[in-house]
Scaffold this active site. Structure first.
Site, short mmCIF file in Angstrom:
data_model
loop_
_atom_site.label_atom_id
_atom_site.label_comp_id
_atom_site.label_asym_id
_atom_site.label_seq_id
_atom_site.Cartn_x
_atom_site.Cartn_y
_atom_site.Cartn_z
N HIS A 126 -0.30 67.02 19.03
CA HIS A 126 -0.62 68.29 19.69
C HIS A 126 0.08 68.39 21.03
CE1 HIS A 126 -4.59 68.20 17.18
NE2 HIS A 126 -3.55 68.61 16.47
C1 LIG Z 1 1.91 66.05 11.72
C2 LIG Z 1 1.23 67.19 12.42
C3 LIG Z 1 -0.09 67.48 12.08
C4 LIG Z 1 -0.75 68.54 12.72
N1 LIG Z 1 -1.98 68.93 12.27
C5 LIG Z 1 -2.55 70.05 12.76
C6 LIG Z 1 -3.74 70.59 12.20
O1 LIG Z 1 -4.29 70.06 11.23
N2 LIG Z 1 -4.27 71.72 12.74
C7 LIG Z 1 -3.69 72.33 13.82
O2 LIG Z 1 -4.24 73.34 14.31
N3 LIG Z 1 -2.55 71.85 14.37
C8 LIG Z 1 -1.94 70.75 13.85
N4 LIG Z 1 -0.75 70.32 14.35
C9 LIG Z 1 -0.21 70.96 15.56
C10 LIG Z 1 0.53 72.27 15.35
O3 LIG Z 1 1.13 72.33 14.09
C11 LIG Z 1 1.57 72.39 16.48
O4 LIG Z 1 0.89 72.30 17.71
C12 LIG Z 1 2.34 73.69 16.46
O5 LIG Z 1 2.97 73.87 15.23
C13 LIG Z 1 3.39 73.68 17.58
O6 LIG Z 1 4.08 74.90 17.57
P1 LIG Z 1 5.39 75.13 18.45
O7 LIG Z 1 5.89 76.47 18.11
O8 LIG Z 1 5.08 74.85 19.88
O9 LIG Z 1 6.42 74.01 18.02
P2 LIG Z 1 6.93 73.61 16.57
O10 LIG Z 1 6.16 74.28 15.52
O11 LIG Z 1 7.00 72.13 16.56
O12 LIG Z 1 8.41 74.22 16.52
C14 LIG Z 1 9.50 73.75 17.23
C15 LIG Z 1 10.72 73.90 16.34
O13 LIG Z 1 11.89 73.82 17.15
C16 LIG Z 1 12.87 73.08 16.45
N5 LIG Z 1 13.80 72.52 17.44
C17 LIG Z 1 13.52 71.60 18.40
N6 LIG Z 1 14.63 71.37 19.15
C18 LIG Z 1 15.59 72.17 18.65
C19 LIG Z 1 16.95 72.39 19.00
N7 LIG Z 1 17.53 71.77 20.03
N8 LIG Z 1 17.67 73.27 18.26
C20 LIG Z 1 17.10 73.92 17.20
N9 LIG Z 1 15.82 73.76 16.82
C21 LIG Z 1 15.08 72.89 17.56
C22 LIG Z 1 12.09 72.04 15.67
O14 LIG Z 1 12.84 71.58 14.58
C23 LIG Z 1 10.84 72.82 15.28
O15 LIG Z 1 10.96 73.43 14.03
C24 LIG Z 1 -0.08 69.27 13.74
C25 LIG Z 1 1.24 68.97 14.08
C26 LIG Z 1 1.90 67.95 13.42
C27 LIG Z 1 3.34 67.65 13.78
#
Ligand SMILES: Cc1cc2nc3c(=O)[nH]c(=O)nc-3n(C[C@H](O)[C@H](O)[C@H](O)COP(=O)(O)OP(=O)(O)OC[C@H]3O[C@@H](n4cnc5c(N)ncnc54)[C@H](O)[C@@H]3O)c2cc1C
Length: 602
Positions: A533
């Site tokens: 998270h």
């Molecule tokens: C294994 C796991 C289990 C989880 N379980 C839960 C759960 O059960 N319930 C819940 O509520 N939350 C859960 N979470 C947390 C939740 O999914 C995340 O907090 C949320 O998805 C984060 O969203 P975000 O948009 O900040 O980042 P992300 O969804 O991580 O998106 C960031 C994206 O940017 C891309 N990226 C990074 N750097 C670059 C770059 N330089 N160039 C191009 N692309 C790039 C990555 O590939 C990624 O796809 C879990 C997360 C994980 C990883």
């Protein structure tokens, strides 16, 4: 300076994870003529079984997985010299395409605590409702019923979870509630709700529900396998993005750079690890960090990469043997083809079977009572008094059980259940920055902060014991898998091992000696792990307080550049964070639509 541009879009998203899909999808739906490009390092997830079939979530953790990347933290004395590992998603939909699908929401007061104009809970609750279709109960005032993200009870009731609730209520003396995600209820045993569509039995991710469903719009483009290096500026005005082929998802491709132009806006949305790295590579960050990587500073913003709430939730998993007759996820997770085929057939006919399950059906958002606080002792007391005492809606940890073995050890083919404690508001804080490795290539300088603050380990130690007392009273209990429990000294009453059946509900608690307590603490420092998270590394705070973006998500010191993902979260939230990512996405879409003069449904 001018650059040769490959092509031009109105808005470019650097990163195509959970939040980016929400923002891009909402904006494209509001104005289909907007030319939007999502640049994502990972690959597509469209209709891939590993992403849409809920039971498959754990395969993304495999060491060979390309849908997740691994961030290795600096070794820490608080982890007995261990270098902790934090995975993050690497595919379209980001975390929403690989996560455990557990639906929890933080108390509304968490958002008021942020103290950011426009982000108070009264402004955010309508957006939380807009996100979801809550299939569990009708007419609940804080839930939504028309949103793209479906929330259900999952495809199959797990008996082990019912046992956890029953024993928990009796032994732990807490009430049952049918909803602990109403933004205030905690300290009750309750069912876990999941981001699983109750009708289709599929994962409810941001990719399928915000962007893939607009495949008919040629103006919404998704380029996968593209690693964003940096944002391109003219003076201090963001005009585009430079990218290469992604070394993880396209290992055989060349590393030559291309540039795309953004006429209206660049949105960095690469998550808590990716976003600060992109800003630093673009010259936005602390002078010392940029200098060591030979990057010319454009804006002095020392908050970039700081405030790492990987302080994130701390997790410990403890596996137990379960009775032969118990229904668990184990045969599916072990890949037993006959069982998978049987459940797939049912799932295809009525969408209800273990295929539509994650094995995690019950929980308590636990808040200690006076007696428990006494046992937790003086190390936790200051944290309790300063942070939790006067806030009855705030839980210290989530205690839960999975019906199945959730771990990487090679165990005999039996039935298991795994107890899990996730602390919700640890006090330690870390940081993540870029650095140059010994080979001259970019590397990561990552301090998790895990267990730095002495109060953070107390709920883990206490929670281990509480979960063990609940676990050993559950009818399906058949003992502890000793290899993944603390190695208690020989002769101790706490020594772990197989059992023929559960303890009596009224059996006395296990008495732990000082040596046993030391074993538990050492074990937790050796094994505790991320809750996945991560947040806070481009915090939405004042610039003077190490902030990186303002309340409208604009990066300080430049124009035309916003950050939209969990890196902007200024203070930790007491929840699994997908709900917060969806919320930040909805809010960001509103802000951008207002800035660009696009009319959207409120
Ligand atoms: C294994 C796991 C289990 C989880 N379980 C839960 C759960 O059960 N319930 C819940 O509520 N939350 C859960 N979470 C947390 C939740 O999914 C995340 O907090 C949320 O998805 C984060 O969203 P975000 O948009 O900040 O980042 P992300 O969804 O991580 O998106 C960031 C994206 O940017 C891309 N990226 C990074 N750097 C670059 C770059 N330089 N160039 C191009 N692309 C790039 C990555 O590939 C990624 O796809 C879990 C997360 C994980 C990883």
């Amino acid at each position: 300076m001018s650059y040769p541009f490959l092509s031009e879009f109105d808005i470019i998203f650097a990163g195509g994870g959970s939040t980016a899909c929400v923002v891009a999808g909402r904006l494209a739906a509001c104005d289909p003529s907007l030319r939007i490009l999502i640049l994502e390092g990972g690959q597509h997830t469209l209709n891939k079984a590993a992403h849409v079939q809920p039971y498959q979530y754990f395969i993304h953790q495999a060491p060979t997985s390309t849908t997740m990347t691994i961030n290795v933290g600096n070794p820490s004395p608080h982890l007995n010299g261990r270098a902790p590992i934090v995975h993050c998603a690497h595919c379209i939909g980001g975390g929403s395409s690989v996560n455990f699908m557990n639906y929890t929401r933080s108390p509304a007061s968490d958002f008021d605590d942020w103290g950011v104009d426009g982000w108070e809970s009264k402004n955010l609750i309508p957006l939380m409702k807009k996100v979801e279709t809550y299939e569990v109960q009708a007419d609940r005032p804080t839930h939504g019923y028309n949103g793209p993200i479906k929330v259900s009870s999952g495809g199959w009731k797990m008996g082990i979870s019912e046992e956890f609730i029953r024993v928990g209520m009796k032994y732990h003396k807490r009430r049952f509630s049918d909803d602990s995600n109403d933004l205030e209820t905690c300290n009750t045993y309750t069912h876990m709700r999941r981001y699983i569509d109750g009708t289709t039995g599929m994962r409810s991710d941001a990719a399928h529900h915000y962007v893939y469903n607009q495949a008919h719009n040629p103006n919404l483009q998704i380029w996968v396998g593209k690693h964003v290096k940096r944002v391109i500026f003219e003076d201090k005005h963001a005009v585009g993005v430079e990218f290469t082929d992604d070394p993880v998802s396209c290992p055989d491709a060349g590393q030559s750079s291309s540039i795309v132009r953004a006429s209206k806006l660049v949105v960095v949305s690469a998550g808590a690890f990716g976003s600060p790295a992109i800003l630093e590579r673009s010259g936005i960050g602390a002078e010392a960090i940029l200098k060591r990587c030979d990057i010319q500073q454009l804006v002095d913003l020392p908050g970039v990469g700081e405030n790492y709430r990987l302080r994130d939730h701390n997790i410990v998993f403890s596996p137990y043997f379960a009775a032969d007759g118990a229904i668990t996820m184990d045969p599916l997770w072990r890949g037993e083809e006959n069982v998978i085929q049987e459940h797939l057939a049912r799932w295809k006919s009525n969408r209800k079977s273990l295929i539509a399950q994650n094995g995690n059906d019950a929980k308590i958002k636990w808040r200690p009572d006076d007696e428990e606080l006494k046992v937790m002792g003086s190390t936790f007391e200051p944290r309790w008094k300063e942070f939790f005492q006067d806030r009855p809606e705030m839980a210290v940890a989530i205690l839960t059980v999975f019906a199945g073995y959730l771990g990487s050890g090679d165990l005999p083919p039996r039935n298991y259940m795994t107890a899990e404690i996730t602390t919700l508001y640890p006090a330690s804080v870390g940081s993540v920055h870029i650095k140059l490795g010994e080979d001259g290539k970019e590397d990561i300088d990552f301090t998790t902060g895990f267990l730095d603050d002495p109060s953070d380990i107390v709920p883990l130690n206490f929670g281990y014991k509480k979960l063990r007392e609940i676990g050993r009273r559950m009818p399906s209990y058949r003992g502890e898998v000793a290899a993944f429990h603390p190695p208690f000294p020989e002769g101790s009453a706490a020594v772990c091992g197989e059992a023929t059946g559960p303890a009596d509900l009224n059996a006395p608690d296990i008495i732990y000696t000082a040596e046993d307590d030391e074993a538990i603490e050492r074990f937790h420092r050796d094994t505790m792990q991320t809750g996945w998270h991560s947040l806070g590394t481009c915090a939405m705070k004042s610039r003077a307080d190490q902030g990186v973006v303002d309340a409208r998500l604009n990066v300080y010191g430049v124009t035309n550049l916003k950050v939209a993902d969990l890196s902007i979260v200024p203070k930790i939230v007491g929840t699994n964070t997908y709900s917060t990512a969806l919320l930040v996405g909805e809010k960001a879409a509103m802000i951008i639509a207002e800035d660009l003069g696009i009319k959207c449904r409120p």
